[in-house]
Design a protein around this motif. Structure first.
Motif, short mmCIF file in Angstrom:
data_model
loop_
_atom_site.label_atom_id
_atom_site.label_comp_id
_atom_site.label_asym_id
_atom_site.label_seq_id
_atom_site.Cartn_x
_atom_site.Cartn_y
_atom_site.Cartn_z
N GLN A 1 -89.53 29.54 -30.34
CA GLN A 1 -90.64 30.10 -29.58
C GLN A 1 -91.13 29.05 -28.59
OE1 GLN A 1 -94.55 30.89 -31.50
NE2 GLN A 1 -94.39 32.98 -30.69
N VAL A 2 -91.41 29.48 -27.36
CA VAL A 2 -91.87 28.56 -26.34
C VAL A 2 -93.04 29.17 -25.59
CG1 VAL A 2 -90.23 29.42 -24.61
CG2 VAL A 2 -91.13 27.11 -24.40
N PHE A 3 -94.02 28.33 -25.25
CA PHE A 3 -95.19 28.74 -24.47
C PHE A 3 -95.12 28.01 -23.13
CE2 PHE A 3 -96.18 29.39 -28.85
CZ PHE A 3 -97.07 30.46 -28.91
N THR A 4 -95.11 28.75 -22.04
CA THR A 4 -95.03 28.15 -20.71
C THR A 4 -96.18 28.67 -19.85
OG1 THR A 4 -93.63 29.86 -19.75
CG2 THR A 4 -92.51 28.04 -20.88
N GLU A 5 -96.36 28.03 -18.69
CA GLU A 5 -97.43 28.46 -17.78
C GLU A 5 -97.02 28.19 -16.34
OE1 GLU A 5 -102.26 27.85 -17.17
OE2 GLU A 5 -101.05 26.18 -17.93
N VAL A 6 -97.38 29.12 -15.47
CA VAL A 6 -97.31 28.93 -14.02
C VAL A 6 -98.74 29.08 -13.50
CG1 VAL A 6 -96.36 29.73 -11.83
CG2 VAL A 6 -95.00 29.91 -13.93
N SER A 7 -99.22 28.10 -12.75
CA SER A 7 -100.61 28.16 -12.30
C SER A 7 -100.76 27.54 -10.92
CB SER A 7 -101.53 27.43 -13.30
OG SER A 7 -101.18 26.06 -13.41
N GLY A 8 -101.87 27.90 -10.27
CA GLY A 8 -102.13 27.36 -8.94
C GLY A 8 -103.49 27.79 -8.44
N GLY A 9 -103.69 27.66 -7.15
CA GLY A 9 -104.96 27.97 -6.52
C GLY A 9 -105.10 29.43 -6.16
N ASP A 10 -105.71 29.70 -5.03
CA ASP A 10 -106.02 31.06 -4.60
C ASP A 10 -104.76 31.91 -4.48
OD1 ASP A 10 -107.50 33.23 -3.31
OD2 ASP A 10 -106.45 32.58 -1.50
N PRO A 11 -104.59 32.95 -5.34
CA PRO A 11 -103.33 33.68 -5.34
C PRO A 11 -103.19 34.67 -4.20
CG PRO A 11 -104.81 34.59 -6.99
CD PRO A 11 -105.50 33.36 -6.43
N GLY A 12 -104.29 35.29 -3.77
CA GLY A 12 -104.20 36.36 -2.80
C GLY A 12 -103.89 35.89 -1.40
N TYR A 13 -104.17 34.62 -1.10
CA TYR A 13 -104.03 34.15 0.28
C TYR A 13 -103.27 32.82 0.35
CZ TYR A 13 -107.50 37.76 1.16
OH TYR A 13 -108.16 38.96 1.22
N ASP A 14 -103.94 31.72 -0.07
CA ASP A 14 -103.35 30.39 0.14
C ASP A 14 -102.03 30.23 -0.60
OD1 ASP A 14 -105.48 29.74 1.73
OD2 ASP A 14 -106.55 28.62 0.19
N GLU A 15 -102.01 30.56 -1.88
CA GLU A 15 -100.77 30.36 -2.64
C GLU A 15 -99.72 31.39 -2.26
OE1 GLU A 15 -101.11 27.53 -3.38
OE2 GLU A 15 -101.49 27.20 -5.51
N THR A 16 -100.13 32.60 -1.89
CA THR A 16 -99.17 33.57 -1.40
C THR A 16 -98.50 33.07 -0.13
OG1 THR A 16 -99.97 35.61 -2.42
CG2 THR A 16 -99.04 35.82 -0.22
N ALA A 17 -99.28 32.52 0.81
CA ALA A 17 -98.71 31.96 2.03
C ALA A 17 -97.76 30.81 1.71
CB ALA A 17 -99.83 31.49 2.97
N LYS A 18 -98.14 29.98 0.75
CA LYS A 18 -97.28 28.85 0.34
C LYS A 18 -95.97 29.36 -0.25
CE LYS A 18 -99.32 25.48 -1.84
NZ LYS A 18 -100.05 24.78 -2.93
N MET A 19 -96.06 30.31 -1.20
CA MET A 19 -94.84 30.86 -1.82
C MET A 19 -93.94 31.50 -0.77
SD MET A 19 -96.60 32.71 -5.10
CE MET A 19 -97.88 31.89 -6.05
N PHE A 20 -94.54 32.24 0.13
CA PHE A 20 -93.79 32.96 1.16
C PHE A 20 -93.07 32.00 2.09
CE2 PHE A 20 -94.04 36.16 4.82
CZ PHE A 20 -93.01 36.93 4.32
N ALA A 21 -93.81 30.99 2.56
CA ALA A 21 -93.21 30.00 3.47
C ALA A 21 -92.12 29.20 2.77
CB ALA A 21 -94.30 29.07 4.00
N GLU A 22 -92.36 28.78 1.53
CA GLU A 22 -91.35 28.00 0.82
C GLU A 22 -90.11 28.84 0.51
OE1 GLU A 22 -91.13 24.91 0.44
OE2 GLU A 22 -93.17 24.12 0.71
#
Length: 392
Positions: free
Chosen positions: A327-348
């Motif tokens: 069994q493993v517990f993992t996490e993905v986390s970051g800042g503002d999801p609707g705008y800043d991090e979405t733009a970051k994910m999209f650009a990357e």
């Protein structure tokens, strides 16, 4: 058409819809983080607004400007012919998106978007996947908060578990943020198009090849108290679980029998009950055109909160994976999801498709299938956390 035949195109990346709210954030991110020598351009309907945006961008003199309009298919074909990768923020995609997908599939340009609309993704698979496979185009939908943290998070979790055994993964989403106007508009549109969405899903099912010797399922699950994360778990009816399921169907690493369930995690029961009621009310209102029009005016596509408000926003997706006695517990986390991090994910994601050594794929593929480890590494470098919390 080999991808090597596209290196003579004028631009590595073209960002379509660059003057919208998320489009502008994406353009600003690219201007700040693109490597030296990247050939990229911004595109949209208004050349005047595009020129004004370019003047504000660091190093903007090196950024190209292309005029294109969803109402003019020839302009979208010309845009696709000029780019190795086309990234579009112009939605709702079921209304405005198909002509650009068709142009990319036909010309062999890679395509990315921010859609969270299952109907659109299913329609594009049926209509354009086969041609994209012939030309070498990679059609990658849902490259923002829908559905990068969930798709890559499940992929990251699977990589921590034994190979060749049945695997079970649950994802639990928490966030403190304002959703984008585009996301809200897409949600309203989906709620109002239930029959069309179901018909598109059934049509896709008739065209998709069946898995042989493996299973990958994404059941809704039921509301419950999830002791493993200490919160009430409410099934999330978003596109994310479907994207995870498609990655699992495509990649043997997910094992012979894979199951994924997708939840919102809420600490307090009254908040959980209120959330269910609010979604039900929104769904009911979306069936009535006057109510839908009124709701659409509350948060308009292209609008968004201030930088100060976005700086206080955050998201966390926790995963619980089991298989082979582990069994493993993992996490993905970051800042503002609707705008800043979405733009970051999209650009990357656009940079990843344009610049990185990736597995050979074509047609409609997910972020995990097309980019996998390379995109995870890019996002980690950019400040989004992928971590193993604990193992058992």
């Amino acid at each position: 058409m080999s991808r090597l035949n596209r290196t003579d195109r004028p631009y590595d990346i073209v960002l379509f819809g660059a003057t919208g709210f998320v489009g502008t954030l994406t353009a600003e991110y690219l201007a700040a983080h693109a490597p030296e020598g990247l050939r990229w351009a911004i595109a949209g309907r208004s050349e005047k607004r595009l020129q004004a945006l370019r003047e504000r961008l660091p190093g903007g003199a090196e950024v190209g400007v292309l005029r294109a309009d969803v109402a003019e298919p020839a302009s979208l074909r010309a845009l696709a012919e000029h780019a190795r990768v086309v990234a579009t923020t112009v939605g709702p995609y079921v209304t405005y998106g198909e002509e650009l997908v068709a142009a990319c599939a036909e010309t062999g340009a890679d395509y990315l978007d921010l859609t969270g609309e299952p109907e659109f993704v299913d329609l594009m698979y049926v209509r354009h996947d086969a041609r994209a496979r012939e030309t070498g185009a990679r059609l990658v939908h849902a490259c923002g908060f829908d559905s990068v943290p969930h798709d890559l998070g499940a992929y990251f979790t699977v990589r921590q578990l034994p190979e060749g055994v049945p695997l079970r993964v649950d994802g639990f989403v928490t966030a403190d943020a304002m959703f984008s106007g585009g996301t809200f508009a897409s949600a309203l549109n989906q709620f109002a198009r239930g029959r069309q969405m179901l018909a598109a899903a059934r049509d896709r099912g008739r065209h998709e090849p069946r898995l042989v010797g493996r299973r990958a399922t994404t059941p809704n699950g039921a509301p419950r108290f999830a002791g493993e994360v200490g919160a009430w778990a409410l099934p999330l009816p978003t596109i994310d679980a479907q994207i995870v399921g498609r990655s699992a169907r495509a990649l043997e690493r997910y094992g012979p029998d894979f199951r994924y369930r997708h939840y919102a995690a809420v600490r307090r029961l009254p908040v959980a009950v209120g959330g269910v009621a609010a979604v039900g009310a929104l769904f009911a209102a979306a069936q009535l055109p006057p109510a839908r029009r009124w709701l659409s005016g509350r948060v308009k596509p292209g609008d968004g909160p201030s930088a100060e408000k976005r700086a206080k926003s955050w998201f966390s997706v926790r995963f619980v994976g089991e298989g082979g006695g582990r069994q493993v517990f993992t996490e993905v986390s970051g800042g503002d999801p609707g705008y800043d991090e979405t733009a970051k994910m999209f650009a990357e994601a656009a940079l990843c498709l344009a610049l990185d050594e990736l597995p050979p794929t074509a047609g409609q593929v997910t972020t995990a299938v097309a980019m996998g480890d390379a995109l995870i590494e890019r996002l980690r470098t950019a400040g989004i956390v992928f971590r193993v919390a604990r193992r058992r």
